[in-house]
Design a protein around this motif. Structure first.
Motif, PDB file in Angstrom:
ATOM      1  N   CYS A  41     -74.177  89.813   9.141  1.00  0.00           N
ATOM      2  CA  CYS A  41     -72.961  89.056   8.868  1.00  0.00           C
ATOM      3  C   CYS A  41     -71.777  90.028   8.807  1.00  0.00           C
ATOM      4  O   CYS A  41     -71.936  91.183   8.384  1.00  0.00           O
ATOM      5  CB  CYS A  41     -73.121  88.335   7.533  1.00  0.00           C
ATOM      6  SG  CYS A  41     -71.678  87.395   7.009  1.00  0.00           S
ATOM      7  N   HIS A  42     -70.593  89.559   9.205  1.00  0.00           N
ATOM      8  CA  HIS A  42     -69.411  90.427   9.114  1.00  0.00           C
ATOM      9  C   HIS A  42     -69.177  90.858   7.666  1.00  0.00           C
ATOM     10  O   HIS A  42     -68.622  91.918   7.406  1.00  0.00           O
ATOM     11  CB  HIS A  42     -68.176  89.706   9.663  1.00  0.00           C
ATOM     12  CG  HIS A  42     -67.100  90.637  10.122  1.00  0.00           C
ATOM     13  ND1 HIS A  42     -66.419  90.491  11.301  1.00  0.00           N
ATOM     14  CD2 HIS A  42     -66.589  91.757   9.559  1.00  0.00           C
ATOM     15  CE1 HIS A  42     -65.529  91.459  11.441  1.00  0.00           C
ATOM     16  NE2 HIS A  42     -65.609  92.240  10.384  1.00  0.00           N
ATOM     17  N   SER A  43     -69.647  90.033   6.719  1.00  0.00           N
ATOM     18  CA  SER A  43     -69.533  90.413   5.304  1.00  0.00           C
ATOM     19  C   SER A  43     -70.258  91.721   5.020  1.00  0.00           C
ATOM     20  O   SER A  43     -69.822  92.508   4.164  1.00  0.00           O
ATOM     21  CB  SER A  43     -70.118  89.317   4.412  1.00  0.00           C
ATOM     22  OG  SER A  43     -69.430  88.107   4.573  1.00  0.00           O
ATOM     23  N   MET A 183     -61.130  77.328  14.223  1.00  0.00           N
ATOM     24  CA  MET A 183     -60.386  78.543  14.553  1.00  0.00           C
ATOM     25  C   MET A 183     -61.370  79.704  14.697  1.00  0.00           C
ATOM     26  O   MET A 183     -62.033  80.077  13.731  1.00  0.00           O
ATOM     27  CB  MET A 183     -59.370  78.861  13.454  1.00  0.00           C
ATOM     28  CG  MET A 183     -58.229  77.892  13.349  1.00  0.00           C
ATOM     29  SD  MET A 183     -57.199  78.150  11.856  1.00  0.00           S
ATOM     30  CE  MET A 183     -56.622  79.839  12.118  1.00  0.00           C
ATOM     31  N   GLY A 184     -61.449  80.267  15.894  1.00  0.00           N
ATOM     32  CA  GLY A 184     -62.331  81.394  16.141  1.00  0.00           C
ATOM     33  C   GLY A 184     -63.703  80.945  16.584  1.00  0.00           C
ATOM     34  O   GLY A 184     -64.273  80.004  16.023  1.00  0.00           O
ATOM     35  N   LEU A 185     -64.249  81.620  17.589  1.00  0.00           N
ATOM     36  CA  LEU A 185     -65.572  81.274  18.094  1.00  0.00           C
ATOM     37  C   LEU A 185     -66.463  82.504  17.995  1.00  0.00           C
ATOM     38  O   LEU A 185     -66.786  83.158  18.975  1.00  0.00           O
ATOM     39  CB  LEU A 185     -65.498  80.782  19.550  1.00  0.00           C
ATOM     40  CG  LEU A 185     -66.764  80.099  20.066  1.00  0.00           C
ATOM     41  CD1 LEU A 185     -67.020  78.802  19.315  1.00  0.00           C
ATOM     42  CD2 LEU A 185     -66.658  79.821  21.564  1.00  0.00           C
ATOM     43  N   GLY A 186     -66.848  82.816  16.762  1.00  0.00           N
ATOM     44  CA  GLY A 186     -67.756  83.934  16.511  1.00  0.00           C
ATOM     45  C   GLY A 186     -69.008  83.437  15.834  1.00  0.00           C
ATOM     46  O   GLY A 186     -69.450  82.316  16.059  1.00  0.00           O
ATOM     47  N   GLY A 187     -69.585  84.276  14.961  1.00  0.00           N
ATOM     48  CA  GLY A 187     -70.811  83.910  14.282  1.00  0.00           C
ATOM     49  C   GLY A 187     -70.673  82.645  13.463  1.00  0.00           C
ATOM     50  O   GLY A 187     -71.548  81.771  13.484  1.00  0.00           O
ATOM     51  N   LEU A 188     -69.581  82.502  12.726  1.00  0.00           N
ATOM     52  CA  LEU A 188     -69.327  81.292  11.953  1.00  0.00           C
ATOM     53  C   LEU A 188     -68.827  80.164  12.839  1.00  0.00           C
ATOM     54  O   LEU A 188     -69.291  79.021  12.745  1.00  0.00           O
ATOM     55  CB  LEU A 188     -68.296  81.579  10.858  1.00  0.00           C
ATOM     56  CG  LEU A 188     -68.775  82.424   9.681  1.00  0.00           C
ATOM     57  CD1 LEU A 188     -67.615  83.122   9.011  1.00  0.00           C
ATOM     58  CD2 LEU A 188     -69.496  81.556   8.682  1.00  0.00           C
ATOM     59  N   GLY A 189     -67.874  80.472  13.702  1.00  0.00           N
ATOM     60  CA  GLY A 189     -67.235  79.446  14.515  1.00  0.00           C
ATOM     61  C   GLY A 189     -68.197  78.696  15.417  1.00  0.00           C
ATOM     62  O   GLY A 189     -68.108  77.473  15.567  1.00  0.00           O
ATOM     63  N   VAL A 338     -70.554  90.318  20.717  1.00  0.00           N
ATOM     64  CA  VAL A 338     -71.848  89.710  20.413  1.00  0.00           C
ATOM     65  C   VAL A 338     -71.706  88.209  20.615  1.00  0.00           C
ATOM     66  O   VAL A 338     -70.695  87.615  20.275  1.00  0.00           O
ATOM     67  CB  VAL A 338     -72.323  90.023  18.978  1.00  0.00           C
ATOM     68  CG1 VAL A 338     -71.303  89.595  17.942  1.00  0.00           C
ATOM     69  CG2 VAL A 338     -73.677  89.373  18.707  1.00  0.00           C
ATOM     70  N   ARG A 339     -72.713  87.592  21.189  1.00  0.00           N
ATOM     71  CA  ARG A 339     -72.716  86.149  21.432  1.00  0.00           C
ATOM     72  C   ARG A 339     -73.983  85.549  20.828  1.00  0.00           C
ATOM     73  O   ARG A 339     -74.971  85.428  21.499  1.00  0.00           O
ATOM     74  CB  ARG A 339     -72.632  85.827  22.936  1.00  0.00           C
ATOM     75  CG  ARG A 339     -71.368  86.297  23.632  1.00  0.00           C
ATOM     76  CD  ARG A 339     -70.139  85.512  23.157  1.00  0.00           C
ATOM     77  NE  ARG A 339     -68.956  85.867  23.925  1.00  0.00           N
ATOM     78  CZ  ARG A 339     -68.139  86.870  23.625  1.00  0.00           C
ATOM     79  NH1 ARG A 339     -68.416  87.648  22.581  1.00  0.00           N
ATOM     80  NH2 ARG A 339     -67.080  87.100  24.359  1.00  0.00           N
ATOM     81  N   TYR A 340     -74.031  85.112  19.513  1.00  0.00           N
ATOM     82  CA  TYR A 340     -72.895  85.169  18.615  1.00  0.00           C
ATOM     83  C   TYR A 340     -73.309  85.765  17.267  1.00  0.00           C
ATOM     84  O   TYR A 340     -72.522  85.865  16.373  1.00  0.00           O
ATOM     85  CB  TYR A 340     -72.310  83.764  18.408  1.00  0.00           C
ATOM     86  CG  TYR A 340     -71.360  83.403  19.519  1.00  0.00           C
ATOM     87  CD1 TYR A 340     -70.024  83.787  19.442  1.00  0.00           C
ATOM     88  CD2 TYR A 340     -71.795  82.735  20.643  1.00  0.00           C
ATOM     89  CE1 TYR A 340     -69.124  83.480  20.455  1.00  0.00           C
ATOM     90  CE2 TYR A 340     -70.911  82.433  21.658  1.00  0.00           C
ATOM     91  CZ  TYR A 340     -69.576  82.806  21.575  1.00  0.00           C
ATOM     92  OH  TYR A 340     -68.720  82.530  22.593  1.00  0.00           O
TER      93      TYR A 340
END
Length: 349
Positions: A41-43, A183-189, A338-340
């Motif tokens: 996680c980005h955290s 908003m945003g299409l990453g790990g959460l998005g 990274v996807r995703y």
């Protein structure tokens, strides 16, 4: 004590390295879990770099998207047995006594929940260490059951990315007839898109990257708006009931995004940038709009999310890596490469 192999940041902003430490022997209500997979996680990056100003404790074993198999249980455990497929998310305990805990909202424990890593245990005995390791010991009340329909590797990111987006979508009553923007299409998005679409909403992705449009449509989005174009904000005023902000950057003109909300619409932030957002109240005042925040979900809600994803075959898009690739993965996350979601095969530690 249980001898444990892990991957740790020994000091702030240093590369992660192999690390051996000890877990407690199981208490009466504890579950010992052999960790098979752990998401990145980005955290985890924020914490190992101490970017939120929490005075992160070191050495630190990150990781709060954990799936595995029950190795053994304490003598009074009733919820799990040896061999069960289980998960552990962002918290491993709470005070159990405050009003929020008694309402089964322990993620908002007034005394502060005990995070899976980087928190002091309730008894003051040790700092918690996370899922970049081969085994973890957790009280049964904070263990989740993984549905048989979900592979353990793909289930791992649901323990943070899944519940972090599911909880606000549920709270603000996402469903048929609702227009939701992500908003945003990453790990959460990307999880927000999949879950909101399955709930029946019309889903739009808001992104500054043209490259994300094809992916957004493949993931189920009905529309895609390229937000680096100013006219997008003029042409979509008063369009959305709910906006989920998953972006971990503060370099946004929030007034533009507030303008996309309908009367009484809500923009809820789940991404946690390093620096504060700048917000002017006028776009909120003029249309009685709401700006809110949300953090993970309760244990009850997280189990509900897992069952929902199992029923509807909702799984994150992952890239499986080996433990020795963690530092490379961190760099790629920071470069949005990274996807995703990266998932570490902890069986190879």
């Amino acid at each position: 004590m249980i001898q444990t192999k892990g991957i740790a940041a020994l000091k702030v902003k240093e590369a992660l390295v192999p690390y051996r430490f000890e877990r407690r022997d199981p208490k009466e209500h504890d579950v010992v879990i052999d960790i098979k997979y752990c998401g990145i996680c980005h955290s985890d990056i924020h914490m190992t770099r101490d970017e939120w100003g929490f005075r992160s404790p070191f050495p630190m074993v990150p990781g709060h998207e954990i799936t595995g198999i029950v190795r053994t249980v304490g003598p009074k455990v009733t919820k799990y047995k040896i061999g069960d497929r289980v998960g552990v998310g962002c918290m491993v305990d709470s005070c159990r006594e405050c009003a929020h805990c008694k309402e089964e909202k322990e993620q908002y424990c007034i005394a502060g929940n005990t995070m899976t890593y980087g928190s002091m245990e309730r008894d003051g005995s040790a700092i918690t260490q996370g899922g970049y390791s081969d085994v973890i010991v957790v009280n049964e009340d904070f263990v989740l059951r993984i549905p048989d329909s979900l592979p353990l590797d793909k289930a791992a990111p649901l323990l943070c990315a899944g519940i972090t987006t599911y909880s606000p979508l549920q709270h603000w009553k996402t469903g048929p007839g609702k227009k939701v923007a992500v908003m945003g299409l990453g790990g959460l998005g990307h999880m927000a898109v999949k879950i909101a679409k399955t709930m029946g909403a019309e889903v739009t992705v808001l992104s500054q990257s043209e490259k994300k449009e094809i992916d957004a449509k493949k993931l189920g989005a009905d529309d895609f708006l390229l937000t680096k174009s100013p006219k997008v904000f003029r042409e979509n005023v008063l369009r959305f009931d709910l906006i989920i902000n998953t972006v971990s950057s503060a370099a946004l003109n929030m007034a533009d995004y507030f303008g996309l909300l309908k009367l009484d619409g809500t923009l809820v932030s789940v991404g946690a940038p390093e620096k504060p957002l700048t917000i002017h109240p006028f776009p909120l005042i003029m249309m009685r709009r709401n700006f809110a925040g949300s953090v993970i979900g309760s244990i009850k809600e997280t189990q509900e999310m897992l069952d929902f994803c199992g029923k509807h075959n909702i799984m994150p898009e992952i890239e499986l890596i080996e433990p020795n690739q963690v530092n490379e993965a961190y760099t790629r996350v920071l470069n949005s490469d990274v996807r995703y979601r990266f998932v570490i095969d902890m069986g190879k530690i």
